[in-house]
Design a protein around this motif. Structure first.
Motif, PDB file in Angstrom:
ATOM      1  N   THR A 125       0.892  -1.156   0.000  1.00  0.00           N
ATOM      2  CA  THR A 125       0.000   0.000   0.000  1.00  0.00           C
ATOM      3  C   THR A 125       0.930   1.206   0.000  1.00  0.00           C
ATOM      4  O   THR A 125       2.110   1.065   0.290  1.00  0.00           O
ATOM      5  CB  THR A 125      -0.947  -0.001   1.220  1.00  0.00           C
ATOM      6  N   ASN A 153      -0.875  -1.978  -9.219  1.00  0.00           N
ATOM      7  CA  ASN A 153      -0.820  -3.302  -8.598  1.00  0.00           C
ATOM      8  C   ASN A 153      -0.118  -3.180  -7.258  1.00  0.00           C
ATOM      9  O   ASN A 153       0.668  -2.259  -7.025  1.00  0.00           O
ATOM     10  CB  ASN A 153      -0.081  -4.292  -9.503  1.00  0.00           C
ATOM     11  N   TRP A 172      -5.730  -2.724  -7.930  1.00  0.00           N
ATOM     12  CA  TRP A 172      -6.666  -1.937  -7.140  1.00  0.00           C
ATOM     13  C   TRP A 172      -6.546  -0.473  -7.495  1.00  0.00           C
ATOM     14  O   TRP A 172      -5.748  -0.083  -8.345  1.00  0.00           O
ATOM     15  CB  TRP A 172      -6.457  -2.154  -5.645  1.00  0.00           C
ATOM     16  N   GLU A 174      -6.094   3.136  -5.121  1.00  0.00           N
ATOM     17  CA  GLU A 174      -5.905   3.640  -3.766  1.00  0.00           C
ATOM     18  C   GLU A 174      -5.947   5.159  -3.807  1.00  0.00           C
ATOM     19  O   GLU A 174      -5.178   5.797  -4.505  1.00  0.00           O
ATOM     20  CB  GLU A 174      -4.603   3.131  -3.148  1.00  0.00           C
ATOM     21  N   GLY A 274      -9.662   2.264  -0.722  1.00  0.00           N
ATOM     22  CA  GLY A 274      -9.357   1.374  -1.837  1.00  0.00           C
ATOM     23  C   GLY A 274     -10.412   0.322  -2.110  1.00  0.00           C
ATOM     24  O   GLY A 274     -11.145  -0.109  -1.224  1.00  0.00           O
ATOM     25  N   THR A 276     -10.517  -3.337  -4.804  1.00  0.00           N
ATOM     26  CA  THR A 276      -9.594  -4.192  -5.546  1.00  0.00           C
ATOM     27  C   THR A 276     -10.311  -5.122  -6.522  1.00  0.00           C
ATOM     28  O   THR A 276     -11.537  -5.176  -6.585  1.00  0.00           O
ATOM     29  CB  THR A 276      -8.774  -5.066  -4.580  1.00  0.00           C
ATOM     30  N   THR A 277      -9.483  -5.917  -7.238  1.00  0.00           N
ATOM     31  CA  THR A 277     -10.023  -6.961  -8.122  1.00  0.00           C
ATOM     32  C   THR A 277     -10.798  -8.020  -7.335  1.00  0.00           C
ATOM     33  O   THR A 277     -11.468  -8.862  -7.933  1.00  0.00           O
ATOM     34  CB  THR A 277      -8.879  -7.648  -8.901  1.00  0.00           C
ATOM     35  N   ARG A 278     -10.720  -7.974  -6.008  1.00  0.00           N
ATOM     36  CA  ARG A 278     -11.573  -8.838  -5.185  1.00  0.00           C
ATOM     37  C   ARG A 278     -13.049  -8.633  -5.537  1.00  0.00           C
ATOM     38  O   ARG A 278     -13.869  -9.549  -5.396  1.00  0.00           O
ATOM     39  CB  ARG A 278     -11.342  -8.523  -3.704  1.00  0.00           C
TER      40      ARG A 278
END
Length: 506
Positions: A125, A153, A172, A174, A274, A276-278
């Motif tokens: 991060t 990334n 992601w 941020e 943030g 993310t690709t989650r």
């Protein structure tokens, strides 16, 4: 399993949810494991979903005054050492570069050659490296606020990887901001949590609980962490986005100071946030069925796929020409202020093969168009939010005029279905015995889908959190942003001012 029960994905969600998830991702060609342990290759269909998420979130960030920048991948180790709580929170997840250059040794093998003067951490991060730049840029209150975001990334060394949900490297955004006052920074952190909540609901058709993390679950170094928590179909929680009020902690560590309106030197108030690709994995788990993924229309790379039916060569040209004209008419329309995304599948596979490929990929609308349809000036329409064998015939002109409306109906149906599921599996619990029973599977050897979200009173004790985590693998997902409700902690009997959301989580 009988022929009537046969599904495209095996095992089913009920039989083995984790393996179902892996098979859905494979069947939809979203991603695959890389040769680098813990990392993934995101394939075009999966990356197309992420690109849509990225574009739409980016527009929302810009609408709230933020702009994009880019900061280095490598962070000097000394930067982390300035913020003790932060580095302690990420220490076990850090990947560290200690050498540059490779050379061949006496045995002909490659080995690192030149030790670096200072190790470099691959960003988990970016608070510390961005803070170093902000310290140079901020001199006066007139330089504030700074409202920046970066798409990049990050690397967090993951011991138990799972595609999209937990990988060593992931993508992601941020956001990092600096403000003149505490109130402005708090307002910013809450605003961006609201952006995530809106995105989850209006773009991904996912209902979420929004609220604050407990002290033990907050971001390392933050004063306050806020989160949105989604329930997926095995009734577990996924942290879908977070927003952090950092107070002056990182500003002090990085030296972000400014001259105030009164002429005094003050430290800035900072935030970070943030997603993310989650979120791609969350969509799969929230909406998918035993035939593949089901994509909310706004994030689908293709919203409408047209499948030409060409049983005879002499009618093939006529059908393809009609498909081209239909696609052009559809692309002239808009859904959610953007032109419709339409694809024509011209591949000369059997119709069933093509159809099932698009079912597994989760395209919202499938259209079949053949010679007989041309004679009737109609088409065969299938919606991915309906059973796969359900079809309806519709006049071509009517479909063109109603396509956006139908996409909106699909989104609303997916959202209401997810909301109904979440609410049905969210329980208000008022005693410890019921709480333990709720989160304990009947089959300990191979746990069935069980539990959900529990709304229960808690006395604020970190020791209680740890005990529940150790006993049941259940954590406090968030302290909802709701009105106070006085009661008694179900574990200690002590006073509690509010119910919190407990769940097992990814």
């Amino acid at each position: 399993m009988t022929k009537a029960e046969k599904t495209a994905i095996s095992p089913t969600r009920e039989q083995d949810f984790p393996e179902w998830y892996q098979q859905v991702i494979r069947a939809a060609e979203l991603a695959e494991p890389s040769d680098v342990r813990g990392c993934m290759v995101i394939r075009p269909w999966g990356f197309g979903i992420w690109e849509n998420m990225q574009r739409q979130l980016d527009a929302m960030f810009r609408a709230t005054g933020h702009r994009n920048a880019y900061f280095p991948l490598f962070i000097p180790l000394s930067y982390f050492a300035k913020e003790a709580e932060h580095v302690e929170g990420f220490a076990k997840e850090c990947a560290v570069v200690t050498h540059s250059r490779l050379e061949v040794d006496a045995e002909g093998k490659m080995k690192p050659a030149s030790p670096l003067k200072e190790p470099l951490v691959i960003r988990p991060t970016s608070e510390t490296i961005i803070g170093a730049s902000y310290a140079k840029w901020v001199q006066s209150y007139r330089d504030l606020p700074i409202l920046l975001n970066q798409w990049c990334n990050v690397v967090r060394w993951e011991m138990r990887p799972r595609l999209f949900l937990r990988t060593t490297e992931f993508l992601w955004q941020e956001g990092h901001t600096v403000h003149e006052t505490e109130a402005e920074a708090l307002e910013e952190a809450q605003r961006m949590l609201g952006v995530y909540e809106t995105f989850a609901r209006d773009h991904c058709a996912i209902p979420v609980f929004a609220g604050e993390k407990s002290e033990s679950e907050k971001f390392p170094g933050a004063v306050q962490t806020m989160t949105i928590e989604a329930m997926v179909q095995d009734r577990k929680a996924i942290q879908a986005g977070t927003s952090h009020f950092l107070g002056q902690n990182f500003a002090r560590a990085s030296g972000i100071q400014f001259q105030s309106r009164e002429g005094k030197q003050e430290f800035g108030w900072t935030t970070s946030w943030g997603m993310t690709t989650r979120m791609v994995g969350t969509v799969v788990m929230a909406h998918g069925d035993d035939d593949g993924i089901i994509l909310p229309p706004r994030i689908a790379p293709t919203q409408i796929v047209i499948l030409p039916i060409t049983p005879k060569e002499e009618t093939r040209g006529q059908v393809l020409e009609a498909c081209d004209k239909l696609a052009a008419r559809l692309r002239a329309n808009k859904y959610a202020d953007l032109p419709l995304e339409v694809e024509i599948d011209r591949r000369q596979f059997g119709g069933g093969v093509r159809n099932w490929e698009w079912i597994k990929k989760g395209v919202p609308i499938r259209i079949e168009l053949g010679p007989r349809d041309l004679e009737k000036n109609s088409m065969e329409l299938s919606r991915r939010d309906q059973p796969v064998k359900d079809k309806q015939f519709m006049a071509t002109g009517e479909f063109v005029s109603r396509a956006s409306e139908i996409l909106g109906s699909i989104h609303q149906n997916l959202y209401q279905r997810a909301l109904k599921f979440r609410d049905a599996n969210t329980r208000t619990i008022d005693n410890k015995e019921e709480f333990y029973a709720f989160f304990t599977p009947k089959n300990l050897a191979k746990p069935e889908i069980h539990g959900g979200f529990a709304l229960a009173h808690w006395n604020g004790s970190r020791e209680i959190e740890e005990k529940i985590k150790n006993d049941l693998k259940v954590t406090i997902r968030c302290i909802p942003s709701s009105s106070p409700e006085s009661g008694r902690c179900i574990f200690t009997g002590q006073a509690s001012g509010k119910r919190v959301v407990w769940a097992k989580a990814y």
